[in-house]
Design a protein around this motif. Sequence first.
Motif, PDB file in Angstrom:
ATOM      1  N   MET A  93       7.704 -28.317   8.125  1.00 50.81           N
ATOM      2  CA  MET A  93       7.595 -29.563   7.516  1.00 50.81           C
ATOM      3  C   MET A  93       5.939 -30.063   7.597  1.00 50.81           C
ATOM      4  N   ASN A  94       5.638 -30.602   6.437  1.00 55.54           N
ATOM      5  CA  ASN A  94       4.361 -31.093   6.356  1.00 55.54           C
ATOM      6  C   ASN A  94       4.058 -32.280   5.593  1.00 55.54           C
ATOM      7  N   LEU A  95       2.949 -32.813   5.393  1.00 52.30           N
ATOM      8  CA  LEU A  95       2.813 -34.220   4.753  1.00 52.30           C
ATOM      9  C   LEU A  95       2.149 -33.804   3.213  1.00 52.30           C
ATOM     10  N   ASP A  96       2.502 -32.680   2.785  1.00 51.26           N
ATOM     11  CA  ASP A  96       1.988 -32.166   1.462  1.00 51.26           C
ATOM     12  C   ASP A  96       2.490 -33.113   0.308  1.00 51.26           C
ATOM     13  N   TYR A  97       3.830 -33.133   0.535  1.00 52.18           N
ATOM     14  CA  TYR A  97       4.400 -34.005  -0.580  1.00 52.18           C
ATOM     15  C   TYR A  97       4.060 -35.425  -0.698  1.00 52.18           C
ATOM     16  N   LEU A  98       3.673 -36.118   0.505  1.00 52.91           N
ATOM     17  CA  LEU A  98       3.321 -37.636   0.530  1.00 52.91           C
ATOM     18  C   LEU A  98       1.817 -37.573  -0.025  1.00 52.91           C
ATOM     19  N   PHE A  99       0.973 -36.525   0.396  1.00 52.41           N
ATOM     20  CA  PHE A  99      -0.365 -36.694  -0.147  1.00 52.41           C
ATOM     21  C   PHE A  99      -0.688 -36.027  -1.494  1.00 52.41           C
ATOM     22  N   ASP A 100       0.166 -35.588  -2.085  1.00 47.39           N
ATOM     23  CA  ASP A 100       0.009 -35.084  -3.559  1.00 47.39           C
ATOM     24  C   ASP A 100      -0.381 -36.266  -4.384  1.00 47.39           C
ATOM     25  N   ALA A 101      -1.408 -35.997  -5.191  1.00 48.73           N
ATOM     26  CA  ALA A 101      -1.796 -37.081  -6.043  1.00 48.73           C
ATOM     27  C   ALA A 101      -0.746 -37.139  -7.117  1.00 48.73           C
ATOM     28  N   ALA A 102      -0.290 -36.117  -7.596  1.00 47.84           N
ATOM     29  CA  ALA A 102       0.719 -35.998  -8.517  1.00 47.84           C
ATOM     30  C   ALA A 102       2.038 -36.893  -8.398  1.00 47.84           C
ATOM     31  N   HIS A 103       2.258 -37.113  -7.096  1.00 42.57           N
ATOM     32  CA  HIS A 103       3.514 -38.031  -6.781  1.00 42.57           C
ATOM     33  C   HIS A 103       3.164 -39.344  -6.817  1.00 42.57           C
ATOM     34  N   TRP A 104       2.012 -39.643  -6.884  1.00 45.65           N
ATOM     35  CA  TRP A 104       1.515 -41.112  -7.114  1.00 45.65           C
ATOM     36  C   TRP A 104       1.067 -41.599  -8.484  1.00 45.65           C
ATOM     37  N   ASP A 105       1.554 -41.129  -9.402  1.00 49.29           N
ATOM     38  CA  ASP A 105       0.811 -41.419 -10.856  1.00 49.29           C
ATOM     39  C   ASP A 105       1.974 -42.518 -11.665  1.00 49.29           C
ATOM     40  N   PHE A 106       2.947 -42.904 -11.063  1.00 50.45           N
ATOM     41  CA  PHE A 106       3.750 -43.875 -11.685  1.00 50.45           C
ATOM     42  C   PHE A 106       4.524 -43.223 -12.573  1.00 50.45           C
ATOM     43  N   SER A 107       4.951 -42.285 -12.919  1.00 53.01           N
ATOM     44  CA  SER A 107       5.662 -41.565 -13.665  1.00 53.01           C
ATOM     45  C   SER A 107       6.927 -41.653 -13.200  1.00 53.01           C
ATOM     46  N   ALA A 108       8.105 -41.311 -13.894  1.00 49.83           N
ATOM     47  CA  ALA A 108       9.496 -41.546 -13.614  1.00 49.83           C
ATOM     48  C   ALA A 108       9.605 -40.535 -12.416  1.00 49.83           C
ATOM     49  N   GLY A 109      10.285 -41.022 -11.275  1.00 51.07           N
ATOM     50  CA  GLY A 109      10.377 -40.332 -10.166  1.00 51.07           C
ATOM     51  C   GLY A 109       9.180 -40.137  -9.196  1.00 51.07           C
ATOM     52  N   SER A 110       8.296 -40.701  -9.576  1.00 50.80           N
ATOM     53  CA  SER A 110       6.841 -40.846  -8.479  1.00 50.80           C
ATOM     54  C   SER A 110       7.300 -41.865  -7.528  1.00 50.80           C
ATOM     55  N   ILE A 111       6.295 -41.653  -6.589  1.00 47.16           N
ATOM     56  CA  ILE A 111       6.609 -42.494  -5.301  1.00 47.16           C
ATOM     57  C   ILE A 111       6.385 -44.091  -5.574  1.00 47.16           C
ATOM     58  N   PRO A 112       5.410 -44.395  -6.123  1.00 44.18           N
ATOM     59  CA  PRO A 112       5.209 -45.736  -6.810  1.00 44.18           C
ATOM     60  C   PRO A 112       6.493 -46.373  -7.304  1.00 44.18           C
ATOM     61  N   GLN A 113       6.768 -45.561  -8.288  1.00 48.65           N
ATOM     62  CA  GLN A 113       8.088 -46.033  -9.251  1.00 48.65           C
ATOM     63  C   GLN A 113       9.341 -46.182  -8.143  1.00 48.65           C
ATOM     64  N   LEU A 114       9.507 -45.047  -7.348  1.00 51.04           N
ATOM     65  CA  LEU A 114      10.764 -45.103  -6.433  1.00 51.04           C
ATOM     66  C   LEU A 114      10.424 -46.284  -5.572  1.00 51.04           C
ATOM     67  N   ILE A 115       9.407 -46.736  -5.136  1.00 49.28           N
ATOM     68  CA  ILE A 115       9.202 -47.868  -4.123  1.00 49.28           C
ATOM     69  C   ILE A 115       9.679 -49.363  -4.894  1.00 49.28           C
ATOM     70  N   LEU A 116       9.211 -49.372  -6.148  1.00 47.67           N
ATOM     71  CA  LEU A 116       9.518 -50.389  -6.846  1.00 47.67           C
ATOM     72  C   LEU A 116      10.911 -50.693  -7.060  1.00 47.67           C
ATOM     73  N   SER A 117      11.723 -49.471  -7.285  1.00 48.00           N
ATOM     74  CA  SER A 117      13.230 -49.878  -7.760  1.00 48.00           C
ATOM     75  C   SER A 117      13.827 -49.825  -6.168  1.00 48.00           C
ATOM     76  N   HIS A 118      12.920 -49.292  -5.268  1.00 49.19           N
ATOM     77  CA  HIS A 118      13.763 -49.738  -3.962  1.00 49.19           C
ATOM     78  C   HIS A 118      13.648 -51.264  -3.663  1.00 49.19           C
ATOM     79  N   LEU A 119      12.357 -51.595  -3.707  1.00 42.09           N
ATOM     80  CA  LEU A 119      12.314 -52.758  -3.529  1.00 42.09           C
ATOM     81  C   LEU A 119      12.977 -54.110  -4.234  1.00 42.09           C
ATOM     82  N   TRP A 120      13.164 -53.427  -5.643  1.00 39.54           N
ATOM     83  CA  TRP A 120      14.086 -54.339  -6.405  1.00 39.54           C
ATOM     84  C   TRP A 120      15.508 -54.283  -5.849  1.00 39.54           C
ATOM     85  N   TYR A 121      16.346 -53.314  -5.178  1.00 35.53           N
ATOM     86  CA  TYR A 121      17.589 -53.330  -4.535  1.00 35.53           C
ATOM     87  C   TYR A 121      17.494 -54.354  -3.474  1.00 35.53           C
TER      88      TYR A 121
END
Lengths: 218, 336
Positions: free
Chosen positions: A1-29
């Motif tokens: 277990m590590n923090l690789d996923y969290l700190f991978d820039a590719a997961h923060w690019d606002f595309s579908a399924g990226s972390i920012p996008q998931l945060i927004l939908s989460h906040l929306w609910y």
Amino acid sequence: MNLDYLFDAAHWDFSAGSIPQLILSHLWYVLLALAIGTVIALPIGLYIGHTGRGSFIAINAGNAGRSLPTLGLLMLMVTLLGLGLLPVLIALTVLVIPPILTSAYAGLRSLDQRVVDAARGVGMRPWQVLTRVELPMALPVLMSGFRSAALQVVATATVAAAVGLGGLGRLLIDGLAVNDYSRVLAGAIVVAVLAVLLDLVLAFAQRWIVSPGLRVSR
Amino acid sequence: MITFDDVVKVYPGGGTAVDHVSLELPTGKTTVFVGPSGCGKTTSLRMINRMISPTSGRVLIDGQDVAGQDEALLRRGIGYVIQHAGLFPHRTVLDNVATVPVLLGKTRREARTAALELLERVGLAPEFAKRYPAQLSGGQQQRVGVARALAADPPVMLMDEPFSAVDPVVREQLHREFLRLQKDLGKTIAMVTHDIDEAIKLGDVVVIFRQGGVVAQVGTPQELLADPADEFVAEFVGRDRGLRSLSFDTAAELPVLPVPAELVLDEAGRPLGWKTGADDVRPTGGTFTSADTLRLVADLAILSPVGIAVRVDADGKADGITPHHDLADYLAARRG
């Protein structure tokens, strides 16, 4: 277990399924559930607190609501209503109602009744007593109920992913499905950070809307 | 004028709080309701502004039955002061005072300007305006409570134990200011207290209630002290009512004897003390002027080492003495 996923820039690019996008939908609910829950629970709580009528509802609804398992309720709603946003919102709203209703009720009940008497005595109508005296005075208690509702719903909104919706629950469920624990950890951390941030925002809002007169002491 | 017309209040469960009370509270005067707890005095007061409705009978203000009037409008026209002031903790002192004018449709700005003047009137410096009630002492809160009640300049004021939550020194001060304010304003005031001394001091008319909501006696303080209607009233006004009734008359007509040689004076003629031996001068214990009350004279005669009260003129010069037996003779003659 590590923090690789969290700190991978590719997961923060606002595309579908990226972390920012998931945060927004989460906040929306979260916001929808809080808004609907407040619209339902606040008037009922205030009515019960103001009139003293039906206080058993406030107490029992509070206890019953707290003991309902959200995931079980969500599955029941999906069975009845099919997939979609509605069953998720219902399950989350049920979670939000008890703390808001109970705090609205308790906030009004705990007020110094001499002050309420004075408000009536100087000629305020019942509505004015509620909005100009009882509500502002009860705000600290009310806000603490709202904050605990917000914290609970931020953590619990992850269940949306269990029925195919988005939100940060996606990281947990998908991560578990493919044994990607780095992703699960990323989801858990983001949810926790989001909860803390939301509570900070609400704490700040509370400072801003609660009269300084209720904080000061001699 | 406030009229109670055969007013009865029975609470569900059977307790009679007010039992066939008929009263008239004169315009521009202070009427004090006093009695032991549970005597219906507060219930009676709260029926004037409809905080409580009578079971039967009517309460009228200037001939108008309050029962027919809009509750909120009625209350905005009646000043309301309660124990512990009941200030709104979330509002500043200024906004507390501005409450009723704002309810009556004044702009917040106008109401605040007027409120600032009122604060001064009740003896609070302008710097209190921006504070919150929790930052004030009990006495200061009560002043704000009075200012709030006066803000819309209502002809009628209701005061429910307004001075009972403050310490005796502050209470004394508030009493003086109440009397000064009322002398200027001439409001029709109904006040509740459980303290008979306060009632006698502040009331033009005193209504004594007894247990069960019955009026035991109505009268001026002098009447109640001089002529209690029954055992209950006599007991309630206290055993020293004879002495206290002396507070209502001044020493203007009290005869005095010339100042004797035993009274030691300074160069300006002010009394220093009584010469009771060759080298022994003892303090007089105080002096009175012809404007002081007979009660003070009696007190001085008792305190004096020689049983003689000393009168002084406006400059403090001794101009006469009254031995205690002369005072007793005077009181006996006055009684007729």
